[in-house]
Scaffold this active site. Structure first.
Site, short mmCIF file in Angstrom:
data_model
loop_
_atom_site.label_atom_id
_atom_site.label_comp_id
_atom_site.label_asym_id
_atom_site.label_seq_id
_atom_site.Cartn_x
_atom_site.Cartn_y
_atom_site.Cartn_z
N TYR A 96 1.28 -1.00 0.38
CA TYR A 96 0.22 -0.21 -0.39
C TYR A 96 0.83 1.09 -0.12
O TYR A 96 0.76 2.41 -0.96
CB TYR A 96 -1.07 0.34 1.38
N ASN A 168 -7.25 4.05 -3.64
CA ASN A 168 -8.02 2.77 -2.18
C ASN A 168 -9.24 3.59 -1.66
O ASN A 168 -9.18 4.64 -0.69
CB ASN A 168 -6.70 2.45 -1.61
N GLU A 169 -10.84 2.94 -1.85
CA GLU A 169 -11.75 3.85 -0.53
C GLU A 169 -11.50 5.32 -0.65
O GLU A 169 -12.24 5.84 -0.09
CB GLU A 169 -11.90 2.94 0.71
N GLU A 278 -9.40 -7.07 -1.60
CA GLU A 278 -9.01 -7.28 -0.08
C GLU A 278 -9.88 -8.42 0.82
O GLU A 278 -11.03 -8.19 0.11
CB GLU A 278 -8.79 -6.30 1.42
#
Length: 499
Positions: A96, A168-169, A278
Site C-alpha cells: 500500500y 483506495n476507497e 482485500e
C-alpha cells in the site's frame, strides 16, 4: 553499485559472488496484460488469476521517510517472507505505501525470481500524497502527481510489476460519490500517460473499492466505461477493479449468505478484470478460509482471484505470519488453514481462458449506467494541473530507476517457526519460470518437533528455537553465520538467474 549493496545487506563473501557470475541468467516471469475480463501472460497468453496476499508489514507506520524503510526496501526480510509465500502458493502481493526515495531492486528481484507479481499503490498516508476524498480538487496538484510518478518510476522496470492502484476507497459513501469519481479517472489517465512515455511497456492501472453496496455497482460502472467509445483510446478508464470485501465470515457462511452471489450478478458483464483486493473476515476467529473454494470455483469464474488481508500480524489481528523485531517470525494458524485451502485448487482450470470474455467491448459512458441519484454522472475528466504535461512528457527529475539484479543468497538466514513452535528447517526460495502456484507442501512438515509454542521475541532480543539454534538480533537486516556458510552451495546449485 548493486553488487556492493548486495554485499553490504546480505553479508556475503566476495568469493560467493564470483561464483555467481559463472551461472546462467534468466527472467522468471513475463509481464501481464489485460484481456477484457482477464489478466493474461503476455507471452504464453495463459489466463492469470490472482492468488495473493496484502503485504504491508508494520501497517501504515511502516512507511515513514524519516525511518528510511518501508515493506519492500529490506532484502533480508523480503527473502524470509518470499520463501514463506512461495511455499504457501502466493503469486501476487499488494503493497500500500512505498517510499520512491528508496531502492527496491533486491525485494523486487527476489519476488520475480520465484514467480510473485507486485501490485503497488501509488498513494501514501502522508499529507499531499493522496487524493483527499473531502477535497479532491484541492489535493489534485502537481506535487501530488510528481510523488505518484516517482512511485511509477521506482517499479516500472520490473517485469513482475503487475500494476498500480491509483486509489483506495476514495469513494466510501454517497457523500464522497459526487465529486471524487472524475478525479479518480484523472489520476488513472495521468499515470497511464506517464507509463506510455517512460515505461517501455503497458502496465495496468486500476482502483481498489470499498465493499459499500450503495455505491459499489456505480463505482465499477463509472470506472470501467469508456468516454471515447474505445478501451484503447480512453486512458482515464480503469484497467482493473479491486474490491475490499469481508462479507464471507466463518465456516458456516455460504455463497448466498455471504452475498457473493450478488457480487457475481453485479460484475457479470464486466469488461475489465475484477478481483478481491482485500478479503478474509476475521470474526469469528480463527479464519478457516473456506471462501477460497468459492472464489476460485466454477461459480465465480467472472472473478480474477483475490488478495488475502494480510500477511503480517498487526494490531487488527488479520495476520498469517507474526514477524518479530529481531527478524525472526512464526507462522500463525491462519497460514496453515489458507495453505490447506490453496492446495485443493484446480490450477489447470484457473489458467483456462474464456474467449468470449476476452473480446468484450466496454460500454460508452453515460448517465444511464448510474443507478443511484447521488452518484456522479459527470464524465468530463478534470484537466491535469499546470506543469503536469511537461512532467508527463519529460519524466521526473532525477527519477529512481529500478532494475532486476542477481540474488546472492537463496537460503533464509533468519529463524522461522511453524505454528506449533517448531523450527522450520531448510527454508529458502527456489527459482521458477512463470507464476508461482500452490505446491501441496505443508510447512509444518519441515519443522522440528516442539513441546511448546515459541515465546514471542522482541526487538533487540535473541530468539532461541527448538534444537538450540540461536539468532541474535543485529537490526532488521540480521543475518546468521549459518546462512553465509550455505551461500556457496546455493550459488553452485542454482539453475536459473535473473538479469
Amino acid at each position: 553499485m548493486k553488487i556492493e549493496r548486495a554485499i553490504q545487506r546480505n553479508m556475503l563473501p566476495f568469493t560467493a559472488l564470483a561464483a555467481f557470475f559463472l551461472l546462467p541468467l534468466a527472467s522468471a516471469v513475463n509481464p501481464l496484460v489485460v484481456s477484457s475480463q482477464d489478466f493474461a501472460d503476455s507471452i504464453t497468453h495463459d489466463r492469470f488469476v490472482v492468488i495473493g496476499v496484502d503485504y504491508q508489514p508494520g501497517g501504515q507506520g511502516a512507511y515513514n521517510p524519516t525511518n528510511i524503510v518501508d515493506p519492500l526496501s529490506n532484502g533480508t526480510l523480503c527473502l524470509r517472507d518470499a520463501a514463506l509465500m512461495q511455499n504457501l502458493g502466493i503469486n501476487t502481493i499488494r503493497s500500500y505505501n512505498v517510499d520512491p526515495a528508496l531502492n527496491y531492486d533486491e525485494c523486487a528481484s527476489i519476488f520475480n525470481e520465484i514467480g510473485i507479481y507486485m501490485i503497488v499503490d501509488v498513494n501514501s498516508p502522508l499529507a499531499g500524497q493522496s487524493i483527499d476524498r473531502g477535497n479532491p480538487s484541492g489535493s489534485y496538484t502537481l506535487s501530488y502527481l510528481e510523488h505518484i510518478f516517482s512511485v511509477v518510476e521506482s517499479f516500472r522496470s520490473y517485469p513482475n510489476t503487475l500494476g498500480f492502484f491509483a486509489g483506495n476507497e476514495i469513494i466510501n459513501d454517497i457523500a464522497t460519490a459526487q465529486d471524487n469519481p472524475p478525479y479518480i479517472r484523472a489520476v488513472q489517465r495521468d499515470i497511464k500517460e506517464y507509463i506510455a512515455n517512460h515505461a517501455g511497456r503497458t502496465i495496468p492501472v486500476g482502483y481498489s473499492a470499498a465493499d459499500v453496496r450503495e455505491v459499489l455497482s456505480d463505482t465499477w460502472a463509472y470506472l470501467q466505461c469508456s468516454t471515447s467509445g474505445s478501451a484503447v483510446n480512453d486512458t482515464s478508464r480503469s484497467d482493473f477493479f479491486g474490491l475490499n470485501s469481508y462479507s464471507w465470515c466463518g465456516s458456516s457462511a455460504t455463497f448466498e449468505s455471504s452475498h457473493y452471489s450478488d457480487l457475481i450478478s453485479t460484475f457479470s458483464n464486466t469488461t475489465i478484470p475484477v478481483f478481491f483486493s482485500e478479503y478474509g473476515c476475521n470474526n469469528p476467529a480463527p479464519r478457516v478460509f473456506n471462501e477460497v473454494q468459492a472464489l476460485y470455483g466454477p461459480q465465480m469464474t467472472i472473478m480474477s482471484g483475490g488478495l488475502v488481508y494480510e500477511y503480517s500480524q498487526e494490531v487488527n489481528n488479520f495476520g498469517l505470519v507474526s514477524p518479530y523485531g529481531n527478524g525472526t517470525a512464526q507462522l500463525l494458524g491462519g497460514y496453515d488453514n489458507l495453505q490447506r485451502q490453496y492446495n485443493q485448487l484446480n490450477l489447470s482450470s484457473l489458467k483456462s481462458t474464456n474467449r468470449a470474455a476476452t473480446s468484450l467491448v466496454p460500454p460508452t459512458c453515460n448517465s444511464s449506467l448510474i443507478t443511484n441519484k447521488g452518484f456522479s454522472t459527470d464524465f468530463k475528466i478534470p484537466r491535469a494541473p499546470s506543469g503536469a504535461a511537461a512532467v508527463i512528457a519529460n519524466g521526473i527529475s532525477k527519477a529512481p530507476t529500478g532494475i532486476i539484479v542477481s540474488i546472492p543468497q537463496t537460503s533464509v538466514p533468519l529463524a522461522v517457526y511453524a505454528s506449533n513452535g517448531g523450527l522450520i528447517k531448510g527454508l529458502g526460495i527456489k527459482p521458477v519460470q512463470g507464476a508461482n502456484s500452490p505446491s501441496g507442501q505443508d510447512m509444518g512438515a519441515n519443522a522440528t518437533a516442539s513441546s511448546s509454542s515459541l515465546a514471542s521475541p522482541t526487538t533487540g532480543s535473541s530468539a532461541s528455537g527448538t534444537g538450540g539454534e540461536s539468532v541474535t538480533s543485529v537490526g532488521a537486516g540480521a543475518v546468521s553465520t549459518e546462512g553465509v556458510t550455505l551461500a556457496m552451495g546455493v550459488f553452485l546449485g542454482a539453475a536459473a538467474w535473473i538479469i
